[in-house]
Design a protein around this motif. Structure first.
Motif, PDB file in Angstrom:
ATOM      1  N   LEU A  95     -10.690  -2.571  12.544  1.00 49.41           N
ATOM      2  CA  LEU A  95     -12.369  -2.637  12.442  1.00 49.41           C
ATOM      3  C   LEU A  95     -11.803  -3.026  11.017  1.00 49.41           C
ATOM      4  CD1 LEU A  95     -15.051  -3.398  12.912  1.00 49.41           C
ATOM      5  CD2 LEU A  95     -14.977  -1.330  12.554  1.00 49.41           C
ATOM      6  N   LEU A  96     -11.116  -1.575  10.409  1.00 48.09           N
ATOM      7  CA  LEU A  96     -10.741  -1.904   9.193  1.00 48.09           C
ATOM      8  C   LEU A  96     -10.041  -2.213   9.101  1.00 48.09           C
ATOM      9  CD1 LEU A  96     -10.799   2.284   8.521  1.00 48.09           C
ATOM     10  CD2 LEU A  96     -12.696   0.605   7.574  1.00 48.09           C
ATOM     11  N   ALA A  97      -9.054  -3.233   9.070  1.00 44.49           N
ATOM     12  CA  ALA A  97      -7.878  -3.736   9.059  1.00 44.49           C
ATOM     13  C   ALA A  97      -8.643  -5.502   9.144  1.00 44.49           C
ATOM     14  CB  ALA A  97      -6.440  -4.174   9.823  1.00 44.49           C
ATOM     15  N   VAL A  98     -10.036  -5.423   9.854  1.00 44.03           N
ATOM     16  CA  VAL A  98     -10.792  -7.288   9.661  1.00 44.03           C
ATOM     17  C   VAL A  98     -11.230  -6.826   8.378  1.00 44.03           C
ATOM     18  CG1 VAL A  98     -11.980  -8.042  11.186  1.00 44.03           C
ATOM     19  CG2 VAL A  98      -9.962  -7.354  12.289  1.00 44.03           C
ATOM     20  N   ALA A 152      -8.560 -13.506  -7.245  1.00 44.66           N
ATOM     21  CA  ALA A 152      -9.280 -13.196  -5.667  1.00 44.66           C
ATOM     22  C   ALA A 152      -7.954 -12.861  -4.739  1.00 44.66           C
ATOM     23  CB  ALA A 152     -10.328 -14.039  -4.915  1.00 44.66           C
ATOM     24  N   SER A 153      -7.004 -12.853  -4.894  1.00 44.70           N
ATOM     25  CA  SER A 153      -6.191 -13.062  -4.075  1.00 44.70           C
ATOM     26  C   SER A 153      -5.671 -11.287  -4.053  1.00 44.70           C
ATOM     27  CB  SER A 153      -4.650 -13.967  -3.586  1.00 44.70           C
ATOM     28  OG  SER A 153      -4.506 -14.164  -4.924  1.00 44.70           O
ATOM     29  N   ILE A 154      -5.512 -10.621  -5.221  1.00 49.15           N
ATOM     30  CA  ILE A 154      -5.402  -9.469  -5.211  1.00 49.15           C
ATOM     31  C   ILE A 154      -6.249  -8.732  -4.020  1.00 49.15           C
ATOM     32  CG2 ILE A 154      -5.437  -7.240  -6.515  1.00 49.15           C
ATOM     33  CD1 ILE A 154      -4.666  -9.345  -9.092  1.00 49.15           C
ATOM     34  N   SER A 155      -7.470  -8.968  -3.806  1.00 49.33           N
ATOM     35  CA  SER A 155      -8.114  -8.413  -2.413  1.00 49.33           C
ATOM     36  C   SER A 155      -7.482  -8.309  -1.416  1.00 49.33           C
ATOM     37  CB  SER A 155      -9.707  -9.127  -2.392  1.00 49.33           C
ATOM     38  OG  SER A 155      -9.475 -10.042  -2.302  1.00 49.33           O
ATOM     39  N   LEU A 156      -6.848 -10.023  -1.411  1.00 46.88           N
ATOM     40  CA  LEU A 156      -5.626 -10.348   0.304  1.00 46.88           C
ATOM     41  C   LEU A 156      -4.103  -9.192   0.269  1.00 46.88           C
ATOM     42  CD1 LEU A 156      -5.929 -13.520   1.031  1.00 46.88           C
ATOM     43  CD2 LEU A 156      -6.717 -12.037   2.287  1.00 46.88           C
ATOM     44  N   LEU A 157      -4.278  -8.908  -1.343  1.00 51.23           N
ATOM     45  CA  LEU A 157      -2.906  -7.818  -0.950  1.00 51.23           C
ATOM     46  C   LEU A 157      -3.392  -6.774  -0.847  1.00 51.23           C
ATOM     47  CD1 LEU A 157      -0.619  -8.350  -2.678  1.00 51.23           C
ATOM     48  CD2 LEU A 157      -0.524  -7.093  -3.656  1.00 51.23           C
ATOM     49  N   VAL A 158      -4.981  -6.399  -1.187  1.00 49.92           N
ATOM     50  CA  VAL A 158      -4.589  -5.028  -0.836  1.00 49.92           C
ATOM     51  C   VAL A 158      -4.928  -4.722   0.804  1.00 49.92           C
ATOM     52  CG1 VAL A 158      -6.393  -3.422  -1.197  1.00 49.92           C
ATOM     53  CG2 VAL A 158      -5.938  -3.999  -3.135  1.00 49.92           C
ATOM     54  N   ALA A 159      -5.574  -6.254   1.189  1.00 48.99           N
ATOM     55  CA  ALA A 159      -5.997  -6.107   2.518  1.00 48.99           C
ATOM     56  C   ALA A 159      -4.252  -6.218   3.442  1.00 48.99           C
ATOM     57  CB  ALA A 159      -6.801  -7.257   3.052  1.00 48.99           C
ATOM     58  N   GLY A 160      -3.824  -6.532   2.798  1.00 47.33           N
ATOM     59  CA  GLY A 160      -1.616  -7.614   3.519  1.00 47.33           C
ATOM     60  C   GLY A 160      -1.918  -5.157   3.389  1.00 47.33           C
ATOM     61  N   VAL A 161      -1.583  -4.612   2.515  1.00 51.22           N
ATOM     62  CA  VAL A 161      -1.054  -3.363   2.581  1.00 51.22           C
ATOM     63  C   VAL A 161      -1.872  -2.283   3.458  1.00 51.22           C
ATOM     64  CG1 VAL A 161      -0.793  -0.967   1.115  1.00 51.22           C
ATOM     65  CG2 VAL A 161      -0.114  -3.228   0.391  1.00 51.22           C
ATOM     66  N   SER A 162      -3.070  -2.833   3.277  1.00 55.67           N
ATOM     67  CA  SER A 162      -4.012  -1.582   4.438  1.00 55.67           C
ATOM     68  C   SER A 162      -3.001  -2.213   6.289  1.00 55.67           C
ATOM     69  CB  SER A 162      -5.391  -1.877   4.545  1.00 55.67           C
ATOM     70  OG  SER A 162      -5.734  -2.893   5.523  1.00 55.67           O
ATOM     71  N   ILE A 163      -3.366  -3.678   6.181  1.00 48.75           N
ATOM     72  CA  ILE A 163      -2.336  -4.077   7.280  1.00 48.75           C
ATOM     73  C   ILE A 163      -1.037  -2.880   7.666  1.00 48.75           C
ATOM     74  CG2 ILE A 163      -1.476  -5.626   8.989  1.00 48.75           C
ATOM     75  CD1 ILE A 163      -3.892  -7.201   8.712  1.00 48.75           C
ATOM     76  N   ASN A 189      -0.289  -0.460   6.739  1.00 45.04           N
ATOM     77  CA  ASN A 189      -0.307   0.711   6.729  1.00 45.04           C
ATOM     78  C   ASN A 189      -0.891   0.988   8.570  1.00 45.04           C
ATOM     79  OD1 ASN A 189      -0.618   3.463   6.513  1.00 45.04           O
ATOM     80  ND2 ASN A 189      -2.638   3.652   5.557  1.00 45.04           N
ATOM     81  N   ILE A 190      -1.724   0.713   8.514  1.00 45.24           N
ATOM     82  CA  ILE A 190      -2.491   0.417  10.416  1.00 45.24           C
ATOM     83  C   ILE A 190      -0.976   0.903  11.258  1.00 45.24           C
ATOM     84  CG2 ILE A 190      -3.442  -0.373  11.673  1.00 45.24           C
ATOM     85  CD1 ILE A 190      -5.073  -0.667   9.032  1.00 45.24           C
ATOM     86  N   MET A 191      -0.342  -0.733  11.144  1.00 47.67           N
ATOM     87  CA  MET A 191       0.940  -1.609  11.686  1.00 47.67           C
ATOM     88  C   MET A 191       2.167  -0.310  12.340  1.00 47.67           C
ATOM     89  SD  MET A 191      -0.291  -4.218  13.370  1.00 47.67           S
ATOM     90  CE  MET A 191       1.844  -4.493  14.332  1.00 47.67           C
ATOM     91  N   LEU A 192       2.171   0.489  11.021  1.00 46.68           N
ATOM     92  CA  LEU A 192       3.397   1.392  10.785  1.00 46.68           C
ATOM     93  C   LEU A 192       2.416   2.729  12.170  1.00 46.68           C
ATOM     94  CD1 LEU A 192       5.043   1.775   7.062  1.00 46.68           C
ATOM     95  CD2 LEU A 192       6.146   1.124   9.798  1.00 46.68           C
ATOM     96  N   MET A 193       1.479   3.204  11.608  1.00 46.82           N
ATOM     97  CA  MET A 193       1.406   4.331  11.999  1.00 46.82           C
ATOM     98  C   MET A 193       0.709   3.789  13.870  1.00 46.82           C
ATOM     99  SD  MET A 193      -2.292   5.784   9.689  1.00 46.82           S
ATOM    100  CE  MET A 193      -2.486   6.636  11.048  1.00 46.82           C
ATOM    101  N   SER A 194       0.388   3.043  14.218  1.00 46.55           N
ATOM    102  CA  SER A 194       0.293   1.899  14.937  1.00 46.55           C
ATOM    103  C   SER A 194       2.011   2.323  15.795  1.00 46.55           C
ATOM    104  CB  SER A 194      -0.264   1.167  15.434  1.00 46.55           C
ATOM    105  OG  SER A 194      -0.230   0.919  17.203  1.00 46.55           O
ATOM    106  N   ALA A 232      -0.861  -8.505  14.662  1.00 46.50           N
ATOM    107  CA  ALA A 232      -1.415  -9.082  13.530  1.00 46.50           C
ATOM    108  C   ALA A 232      -1.401  -9.713  13.247  1.00 46.50           C
ATOM    109  CB  ALA A 232       0.516  -8.448  12.528  1.00 46.50           C
ATOM    110  N   VAL A 233      -1.445 -10.539  14.138  1.00 50.25           N
ATOM    111  CA  VAL A 233      -2.028 -12.124  13.709  1.00 50.25           C
ATOM    112  C   VAL A 233      -3.580 -11.908  15.104  1.00 50.25           C
ATOM    113  CG1 VAL A 233      -1.704 -14.008  15.993  1.00 50.25           C
ATOM    114  CG2 VAL A 233       0.675 -12.856  14.733  1.00 50.25           C
ATOM    115  N   ILE A 234      -3.665 -11.929  15.246  1.00 52.18           N
ATOM    116  CA  ILE A 234      -5.679 -11.082  16.355  1.00 52.18           C
ATOM    117  C   ILE A 234      -5.860 -10.571  15.099  1.00 52.18           C
ATOM    118  CG2 ILE A 234      -6.527  -9.738  17.889  1.00 52.18           C
ATOM    119  CD1 ILE A 234      -4.482 -10.033  19.723  1.00 52.18           C
ATOM    120  N   LEU A 235      -5.785  -9.581  14.394  1.00 45.52           N
ATOM    121  CA  LEU A 235      -6.497  -8.813  13.010  1.00 45.52           C
ATOM    122  C   LEU A 235      -6.610  -9.782  12.260  1.00 45.52           C
ATOM    123  CD1 LEU A 235      -4.271  -5.685  12.418  1.00 45.52           C
ATOM    124  CD2 LEU A 235      -6.750  -5.981  13.976  1.00 45.52           C
TER     125      LEU A 235
END
Ligand code: ATP
Ligand code: MG
Lengths: 374, 227
Positions: A18-21, A251-262, A264-269, A298-301
């Protein structure tokens, strides 16, 4: 089936997914909403130039020794295909005097019919038989009213009308102009046609008209130059495209942040599921299969985040337009769709790119090492 | 036919501080239809040996032949296909995929092989029938007992009709009764379908299932009984 597996794995870590989304969603929203706003802003500005966009201005080529466009050429232009009208204009800088005013101003000689086509009167009427019409700014500064008298180059004219302020024009500035008939003009000035305002029947015929005029009149020598006003529209478009790109980059800086969080999430996973990866490798999953399974997550997210983000950005664009432009009519124009698609693709790309590394890492695990992992 | 052949196999684990000779010059031949039980104390190299046979790991030196194929030079893709089509794994800790139902876990190796949905469902149901879990097929691993999970794992190991079944302490986490159930299924596969079984255990009571026993100690074969 892999899709189903990916879906279930995402569901297993609900909060994380959810956070990644949400991250992707906010990023997409920022990019698209700003894009939509920029497009609306541009449309609002361009709206003012719409009436003049299909105009071409034909002037004499001073560098080839021509001072005026001659009558014969005006008639030729009029007969060219796609030409809606050709308005010959005489102009000269002459001394204008009234009770409060003494100034050298641009005086235009136009036929009454042409003046009516080009301008609207705010007060009085456009009548040029022995009378003149003046621009609004000039009327204000010179305290000139309908029926006032002014002298131009020593000759007296009655003011029949005051022109409406029609925004920016490039041919004749109606705010400071003094317009008289061509007959009267020839009595106070010996100048000929200094320009011809040509209107194409449609905006996309402007280039054809320009070519035709140049072919017809400049066949032997460059007698005239042709200036398209649509070039100005292009410049405005370009400028806004640049501004918009800049805003969206921010605006896409916020996407960069989202990318980093994905990421992170995927690495943990992948770390959590190391043993599972080992099992799948042991029972016959290729490296690429593992890559596929994780990339699919990742694609689904990305797809979920980007679609919701796109839809919400429509609301976001609406809100920004409403607050800043106080006008939302440009939210639902075709350009908006472009920014929705752009936002969606950028969001999805971010998700996939961030998922790539963890997925690749998962696929590189040696089966035995992965299996031993607890 | 000789399904497994190890020639002078050694495995040395090297870490930053020490070296462990997990296996030293092991020579071993296992024929089709054999039921080999590998026994030995903890740390004697049993799992290491099984992982080499299962192509999950590579020896430091020596040759491993599966079905007569030299595995040293195989690519990762070829090794994966060998594991998928020829070898079935049964682990001590079951290792089912937690997000998949029993049926889906059994289907998984067939998915990796690209078998059609209809065919793999039919076969997975049949295999769950063999291990007596037809009614539990829609349950997730955490809704199954240890014995049941291990039986699902057996069904999964059999999914692509393997020639060799590798079992690393399959009963290690089970009570006696569930353990016997599991062993009976494995034995049945060996006897009725001629699947070659290689089983690692340190439970002496399992010795009776094998037609020969390999005793390991300190990475060396101490002796082979029966066969
Ligand atoms: N990845 C590794 N790195 C370093 N040493 C290892 C590794 N795996 C196993 N060993 C060592 O190799 C030796 C053999 O290990 P192995 O796991 O094969 O024993 P085992 O007979 O299966 O024991 P158990 O009955 O306890 O499962 C042991 O001394 C162990 O510590
Ligand atoms: Mg072991």
């Amino acid at each position: 089936m892999y899709l189903e597996l990916a879906r279930r794995n995402l569901q297993r870590a609900k909060v994380r997914s959810l956070l990644a989304v949400i991250g992707i969603l906010i990023g997409v929203m920022a990019v698209s909403a700003i894009g939509i706003f920029g497009e609306s802003l541009k449309a609002t500005v361009l709206e003012n130039f719409e009436d003049v966009a299909n105009e071409l201005i034909v002037g004499p080529n001073y560098y080839a020794g021509y001072r005026y466009v001659d009558e014969k050429d005006v008639n030729q232009i009029e007969k060219l295909p796609y030409v809606k009208s050709a308005i010959p204009v005489k102009s000269d800088t002459l001394l204008v005097e009234s009770k409060k005013l003494k100034a050298y101003l641009q005086i235009y000689g136009l036929s009454e019919k042409d003046a009516e086509e080009l301008f609207d009167a705010e007060k009085g009427v456009i009548r040029l038989k022995g009378s003149c019409v003046v621009g609004k700014n000039l009327a204000d500064t010179g305290d000139i009213k309908v029926n006032s008298k002014i002298t131009i180059n020593g000759r007296e004219f009655r003011v029949a009308g005051i022109l409406e302020d029609t925004g920016a024009r490039f041919d004749i500035n109606p705010n400071t102009a003094v317009i008289i008939s061509q007959d009267d003009f020839s009595k106070i000035s010996d100048k000929g046609y200094t320009m011809v305002i040509v209107k194409a029947d449609r905006l996309d015929h402007v280039d054809n008209v320009k070519k035709a005029i140049e072919e017809r009149l400049n066949s032997r020598e460059d007698k005239v130059y042709v200036f398209e006003l649509s070039i100005i529209l292009e410049r405005i478009n370009e400028a806004f495209a640049q501004i918009n790109t800049f805003l969206m980059a921010i605006a896409s800086i916020s996407l960069l942040v989202a990318g980093v969080s994905i990421l992170n999430i995927m690495l943990m996973s992948t770390i959590e599921r190391t043993k599972e990866i080992g099992v799948m490798r042991a029972i016959g999953a290729y490296r690429v299969t593992i890559l596929k399974i994780f990339l699919l997550e990742a694609v689904i997210l990305g797809i979920i985040g980007s679609s919701i983000g796109s839809v919400l950005s429509l609301a976001g664009g609406y809100a920004i337009d409403y607050i800043i432009l106080q006008n939302v009519k440009y939210v639902f124009q075709p350009g908006t769709l472009f920014y929705l698609i752009l936002g969606f693709s950028v969001g999805l790309t971010t998700a996939v790119v961030s998922g790539l590394y963890p997925a690749w890492r998962a696929s590189r695990l040696e089966p035995i090492e992965a299996l031993r992992f607890e | 036919m000789r399904v497994v052949e190890l020639v002078d196999v050694s495995k040395i684990y090297k870490t930053e501080f020490y070296e462990v000779k997990a296996l030293e010059n092991v020579n071993l031949e296992i024929e089709e239809g054999d039921f080999a039980v590998i026994m030995g104390p903890s740390g004697s190299g049993k799992s290491t040996l099984l992982n080499l046979i299962g192509c999950l790991d590579k020896p430091t030196s020596g040759k491993v032949l599966i079905n007569g194929i030299e595995t040293i030079n195989l690519s990762d893709k070829e090794l994966t296909e060998l594991r998928r089509d020829t070898i079935g794994f049964i682990f001590q800790t079951y290792n089912l995929i937690p997000t998949l139902s029993a049926l889906e876990n059994v289907e998984l190796p067939m998915i990796f092989k690209g078998i059609s949905k209809y065919e793999r469902e039919r076969r997975a149901k049949k295999l769950l029938g063999i291990v007596g879990l037809e009614r539990e097929m829609d349950r997730k691993p955490n809704e199954l007992s240890g014995g049941q999970q291990q039986r699902v794992a057996i069904a999964r190991a059999l999914a692509n009709d393997p020639k060799i079944l590798l079992c690393d302490e399959p009963t290690g986490n089970l009570d006696t009764k569930s353990g016997e159930q599991v062993m009976d299924i494995i034995k049945e596969q060996n006897e009725e379908r001629g699947v070659t079984v290689i089983l690692v255990t340190h439970d002496p009571t399992l010795a009776k299932y094998g037609n020969f026993i390999i005793r390991l100690r300190d990475g060396k074969i101490e002796g082979i009984e029966g066969g």
